[in-house]
Design an enzyme around this catalytic site. Structure first.
Site, PDB file in Angstrom:
ATOM      1  N   ASP A  77      33.446  45.224  34.100  1.00  0.00           N
ATOM      2  CA  ASP A  77      34.779  45.361  33.499  1.00  0.00           C
ATOM      3  C   ASP A  77      34.768  44.858  32.051  1.00  0.00           C
ATOM      4  O   ASP A  77      35.767  44.990  31.335  1.00  0.00           O
ATOM      5  CB  ASP A  77      35.867  44.689  34.348  1.00  0.00           C
ATOM      6  CG  ASP A  77      35.683  43.194  34.497  1.00  0.00           C
ATOM      7  OD1 ASP A  77      34.684  42.652  33.985  1.00  0.00           O
ATOM      8  OD2 ASP A  77      36.550  42.557  35.138  1.00  0.00           O
ATOM      9  N   SER A  78      33.624  44.325  31.594  1.00  0.00           N
ATOM     10  CA  SER A  78      33.461  44.015  30.167  1.00  0.00           C
ATOM     11  C   SER A  78      33.637  45.277  29.322  1.00  0.00           C
ATOM     12  O   SER A  78      33.820  45.181  28.112  1.00  0.00           O
ATOM     13  CB  SER A  78      32.091  43.378  29.898  1.00  0.00           C
ATOM     14  OG  SER A  78      31.061  44.151  30.481  1.00  0.00           O
ATOM     15  N   ASP A 118      32.183  47.169  39.091  1.00  0.00           N
ATOM     16  CA  ASP A 118      32.862  45.870  38.970  1.00  0.00           C
ATOM     17  C   ASP A 118      34.336  46.036  39.355  1.00  0.00           C
ATOM     18  O   ASP A 118      35.068  46.794  38.705  1.00  0.00           O
ATOM     19  CB  ASP A 118      32.741  45.408  37.507  1.00  0.00           C
ATOM     20  CG  ASP A 118      32.814  43.905  37.364  1.00  0.00           C
ATOM     21  OD1 ASP A 118      32.883  43.213  38.390  1.00  0.00           O
ATOM     22  OD2 ASP A 118      32.762  43.430  36.216  1.00  0.00           O
ATOM     23  N   LYS A 151      31.032  44.413  42.751  1.00  0.00           N
ATOM     24  CA  LYS A 151      31.043  42.976  42.431  1.00  0.00           C
ATOM     25  C   LYS A 151      32.490  42.509  42.318  1.00  0.00           C
ATOM     26  O   LYS A 151      33.339  43.273  41.843  1.00  0.00           O
ATOM     27  CB  LYS A 151      30.319  42.722  41.098  1.00  0.00           C
ATOM     28  CG  LYS A 151      30.428  41.286  40.612  1.00  0.00           C
ATOM     29  CD  LYS A 151      29.584  41.024  39.392  1.00  0.00           C
ATOM     30  CE  LYS A 151      30.250  41.379  38.073  1.00  0.00           C
ATOM     31  NZ  LYS A 151      31.514  40.665  37.791  1.00  0.00           N
ATOM     32  N   GLU A 160      34.999  38.800  41.507  1.00  0.00           N
ATOM     33  CA  GLU A 160      35.043  37.405  41.075  1.00  0.00           C
ATOM     34  C   GLU A 160      35.737  36.534  42.121  1.00  0.00           C
ATOM     35  O   GLU A 160      36.631  37.009  42.824  1.00  0.00           O
ATOM     36  CB  GLU A 160      35.813  37.292  39.743  1.00  0.00           C
ATOM     37  CG  GLU A 160      35.161  38.059  38.613  1.00  0.00           C
ATOM     38  CD  GLU A 160      35.918  37.936  37.286  1.00  0.00           C
ATOM     39  OE1 GLU A 160      36.895  37.157  37.207  1.00  0.00           O
ATOM     40  OE2 GLU A 160      35.512  38.623  36.333  1.00  0.00           O
ATOM     41  N   GLU A 191      28.025  32.715  35.998  1.00  0.00           N
ATOM     42  CA  GLU A 191      28.249  32.869  34.553  1.00  0.00           C
ATOM     43  C   GLU A 191      28.608  31.529  33.910  1.00  0.00           C
ATOM     44  O   GLU A 191      29.523  30.814  34.373  1.00  0.00           O
ATOM     45  CB  GLU A 191      29.380  33.892  34.322  1.00  0.00           C
ATOM     46  CG  GLU A 191      29.681  34.082  32.840  1.00  0.00           C
ATOM     47  CD  GLU A 191      30.543  35.288  32.524  1.00  0.00           C
ATOM     48  OE1 GLU A 191      30.897  36.049  33.453  1.00  0.00           O
ATOM     49  OE2 GLU A 191      30.870  35.480  31.336  1.00  0.00           O
TER      50      GLU A 191
HETATM   51  O1  KIV Z   1      31.744  42.665  33.371  1.00  0.00           O
HETATM   52  C1  KIV Z   1      30.645  42.202  33.050  1.00  0.00           C
HETATM   53  O2  KIV Z   1      29.947  42.731  32.171  1.00  0.00           O
HETATM   54  C2  KIV Z   1      30.187  41.000  33.724  1.00  0.00           C
HETATM   55  C3  KIV Z   1      29.110  40.204  33.030  1.00  0.00           C
HETATM   56  C4  KIV Z   1      29.230  38.778  33.354  1.00  0.00           C
HETATM   57  C5  KIV Z   1      27.744  40.720  33.338  1.00  0.00           C
HETATM   58  O3  KIV Z   1      30.651  40.674  34.758  1.00  0.00           O
END
Ligand code: KIV
Length: 283
Positions: free
Chosen positions: A48-49, A87, A117, A119, A186
């Site tokens: 999500d970056s 993500d 993924k 959080e 992280e």
């Molecule tokens: O969204 C992202 O790029 C991440 C980084 C910490 C790899 O979660």
């Protein structure tokens, strides 16, 4: 180059067991994913970056499922061998287990991702368990979790007090027991990264978590020096793509100013007789 075989979870576990570093990068589009797959990157995260690196938002929270799923699909098309992870964006899983499973399923069904993924520690363990029970590979993300950056008080390293380090170590165990196949750490002290990695039965991937984790991940725009925003302490820049692109585009501008582009080799011709007939037909 030898033909690659598809990266699987057993393969990643084997790398951990053998102490071989797992290589992970982000990608948001087909061309970069193609290069990463061809050079043998183990895991590719459509992170999500992309909200910051590609869309110019100041954080990751504006990213939605409808925005990230097509990017993940493009990454997957470019990377048939790497393990591709989608993500889960802000609010795609926090509200309920059902919502988490349905959105995780979109990455698998619509983008062809190999896993997702998300959080969060203990408070998200039930979401991890639900996604895992639905048959979807899920990676945890602990430490500096950008979706909660405001609650964390900014983009800063985590796990530096006794209390927060112990919570991280405990969260990692809880997320593993909930069914995560891997955890991303992280921005935490190297020593805490080492403790978590040594206690985990699953591969631990670090970004700013020191050299002892089973693998490393970088945001590809940071590694390439393409992104001009804030550069975290843990970033290593391998080239200055921003400068390379800038120079290339200025070269194009200059060619137009000098009238040297397009040159004859860039132009299509036409049979002179056909041209004469066209001109003759013009009023
Ligand atoms: O969204 C992202 O790029 C991440 C980084 C910490 C790899 O979660």
């Amino acid at each position: 180059m030898a033909e690659r075989t598809k990266v699987t979870i057993p393969y990643l576990r084997e790398k951990k067991a053998q102490g071989k570093p797992i290589v992970m990068l982000t990608a948001y589009d087909y061309p970069i994913a193609t290069i990463e797959d061809e050079i043998g990157v183990d895991m590719i995260l459509c992170g999500d970056s992309l909200g910051m690196t590609v869309y110019g938002f100041s954080g990751t929270n504006p990213v939605t499922m409808d925005l990230i799923v097509p990017h993940t699909a493009a990454v997957k098309r470019g990377a048939p061998h790497s393990f591709v992870i989608g993500d889960m964006p802000f609010l795609s899983y926090q509200a309920s287990n059902e919502r988490a499973v349905l959105n995780a399923g979109r990455f698998i069904q619509e983008a062809g991702a190999d896993g997702v993924k998300m959080e969060g520690g203990e408070e998200m363990a039930e979401r991890v368990r639900s996604i895992h029970n639905a048959g979807i590979a899920v990676m945890g993300h602990l430490g500096l979790t950008p979706q909660s950056v405001s609650a964390l008080g900014g983009f800063k390293a985590q796990g530096r007090s006794v209390e927060s380090a112990l919570k991280l170590i405990s969260d990692a165990k809880i997320i593993e027991e909930a069914g995560a196949f891997s955890i991303l750490l992280e921005a935490i002290p190297s020593e805490i990264g080492q403790i978590i990695t040594e206690r985990a039965g699953i591969p631990i991937i670090g970004i700013g978590a020191g050299p002892y984790t089973d693998g490393q991940v970088l945001v590809v725009h940071d590694a390439l020096g393409f992104f001009k925003g804030h550069k975290a302490k843990f970033v290593k820049q391998y080239c200055n793509l921003n400068e390379i692109v800038r120079k290339a585009l200025q070269g194009y501008q200059q060619d137009l100013a000098d009238r040297v582009y397009p040159a004859p080799e860039h132009c299509y011709g036409i049979d002179p007789e056909v041209l004469a007939e066209i001109k003759g037909s013009l009023k």
